[in-house]
Design an enzyme around this catalytic site. Structure first.
Site, PDB file in Angstrom:
ATOM      1  N   ASP A 193       0.838  -1.193   0.000  1.00  0.00           N
ATOM      2  CA  ASP A 193       0.000   0.000   0.000  1.00  0.00           C
ATOM      3  C   ASP A 193       0.871   1.239   0.000  1.00  0.00           C
ATOM      4  O   ASP A 193       2.099   1.151   0.118  1.00  0.00           O
ATOM      5  CB  ASP A 193      -1.010   0.019   1.147  1.00  0.00           C
ATOM      6  CG  ASP A 193      -2.375   0.536   0.660  1.00  0.00           C
ATOM      7  OD1 ASP A 193      -2.408   1.639   0.071  1.00  0.00           O
ATOM      8  OD2 ASP A 193      -3.392  -0.160   0.847  1.00  0.00           O
TER       9      ASP A 193
ATOM     10  N   CYS B   5     -15.535  -1.664  -4.366  1.00  0.00           N
ATOM     11  CA  CYS B   5     -16.721  -1.704  -3.505  1.00  0.00           C
ATOM     12  C   CYS B   5     -17.741  -0.660  -3.958  1.00  0.00           C
ATOM     13  O   CYS B   5     -18.363   0.023  -3.150  1.00  0.00           O
ATOM     14  CB  CYS B   5     -16.356  -1.513  -2.033  1.00  0.00           C
ATOM     15  SG  CYS B   5     -15.478   0.027  -1.682  1.00  0.00           S
TER      16      CYS B   5
END
Length: 446
Positions: free
Chosen positions: A285, A383
């Protein structure tokens, strides 16, 4: 509100501070609320439940609440003092949607809180607006589904255009429903039966999923950190739709996997668990803050075949080219599928932001597909329920790179045998499916 009579005003003061942080300073509600609940963990469970419900409920119904306040107040919400505006909002939510709290108590507590926060001169205004709304609430009528479900009109129109009127209303309504917490069992750490027994011993209600035996819906618990299963690393908070990513990626023991936007690490841990301690998952990340979240979850789970790495997904990693058996690209998105958990999303998102996110997703995908070895797998997921970010980008991937969709027919059981699985993708829709909104597409590198 049982117990100390001062608790009612103190709890409402906490809610008011959270709302001010979210609505006036742009903070994320899930982060601010979690921080507040940890800070006030000494409060009774009922007090923390009240704080959670009023905070989330006020944000869920914000558009509707502002419409009502503006109908009965000469001073419109955009002209009010921010603290008074938020005090009225949270009080109107209680009047409309919390039957156990008498309207008179809501009005009285709001007036006392206005005085305590040094707005004595506005206590008559606060009292008048709230008591008028209390008298008139039975006659309130909302002339559009957008207002009834507190969804921005442009967003509701978009869903109607994409999914039709019936599905658009089901999606919007689902965001206002209570939802359980989904957790995934780390089956390399504990047997499922032991996990169920532990949860039962702490009074946790559990709902099981036939199609995903490792995933449970839990409710009725006090706080996650207090659960023995969580402390032992036996369960990981992870939505069921997110767990489908690991199932459809279908890792084999010994695989090398790169998860390019991995924080807080749920999918990476799932893949590591499925490989039974073999292989390696590189959970990447953008910042040390994000990889710290991954490392915290890794430490608790005890997984040895996973490591957190700080890496910007937009920067090519030549050392990783054609090395990965599986690349997971669960990318930053508009989040329209998880409005039920993060209601502030619907007030902050715009079409321009969605276009920017779609371009960002393509920029990342154009880099990270190269890490997949020939014959390997790329999973692209979000999402959101926005076709531009989902089906649009999935089709763009197969048209521009040596990637072919994987036929996923029958891989998710009879309950989710969608026609699109044959084309390598599935769109979960809240209200239609029993989960958050989520998109998954799977490709094989040719």
């Amino acid at each position: 509100m049982a117990g100390n009579p001062d608790r009612g005003m103190e709890n409402r003061g906490i809610v008011l501070d959270i709302l001010s942080e979210v609505l006036d300073k742009g903070s994320f509600v899930h982060l601010v609320l979690n921080q507040a609940l940890q800070k006030y963990q000494y409060l009774d469970k009922s007090d923390r439940a009240f704080i959670t419900r009023v905070t989330e409920g006020t944000l869920e119904y914000l558009l509707q609440i502002d419409h009502i306040i503006n109908k009965y107040s000469r001073t419109k919400t955009d002209k009010m003092k921010p603290l008074i505006r938020n005090l009225l909002r949270m009080s109107v939510y209680q009047i409309l949607y919390m039957d156990r709290v008498p309207d008179s108590a809501v009005c009285n507590e709001a007036v006392k809180l206005a005085v305590k926060r040094r707005f004595t001169g506005l206590k008559g205004f606060v009292n008048g607006v709230l008591r008028t709304i209390s008298r008139e609430k039975a006659s309130l009528v909302f002339d559009s589904p957008s207002l009834a479900y507190s969804i921005p009109q442009w967003m509701y129109d978009m869903w109607e255009k994409e999914y039709g009127s019936a599905k658009a209303e089901m999606i919007a309504a689902s965001f206002l429903e209570d939802r359980p917490t989904w957790v995934r069992c780390n089956l390399s750490r504990a047997l499922r039966e032991a996990i169920l027994k532990s949860l039962d011993s702490q009074g946790v209600m559990v709902k099981e999923l036939d199609c995903l035996p490792s995933v449970l819906a839990i409710s009725g618990y006090d706080y996650m950190e207090g659960l023995e299963c969580f402390q032992n690393g036996w369960i990981q908070v992870q939505d069921a739709t997110s767990a489908f990513v690991g199932e459809l990626a279908d890792p084999k023991e010994g695989d090398y996997i790169i998860d390019v936007c991995a924080a807080p690490g749920g999918k990476s841990l799932h893949l590591a668990d499925k490989m039974k301690g073999t292989g390696m998952v590189e959970a990447r990340d953008l910042s040390y803050q994000k990889t710290a979240l991954i490392e915290e979850n890794v430490a608790r789970s005890g997984a040895a075949n996973i490591k957190a790495v700080v890496w910007d997904a937009l920067v090519p990693d030549e050392d990783a080219r054609e090395k990965a058996d599986i690349v997971i690209a669960d990318l930053p998105c508009s989040g329209l599928g998880i409005i039920g958990k993060k209601p502030d999303i619907k007030y902050n998102m715009t079409m321009d932001k969605m276009r920017e996110l779609s371009r960002l997703q393509r920029d990342i995908l154009s880099v990270v597909w190269q890490y997949v070895k020939p014959g390997g797998t790329l999973v692209y997921s979000t999402c959101t329920i926005d076709p531009m970010e989902n089906e649009g980008n999935a089709m763009w991937l197969s048209e521009n790179f040596p990637l072919e969709p994987v036929d996923l027919s029958g891989r998710l059981g009879e309950d989710f045998d969608e026609p699109s699985l044959k084309d390598g993708r599935i769109q979960f829709l809240p209200g239609i499916h029993p989960f958050d909104g989520f998109f998954i597409s799977v490709f094989r590198r040719v």
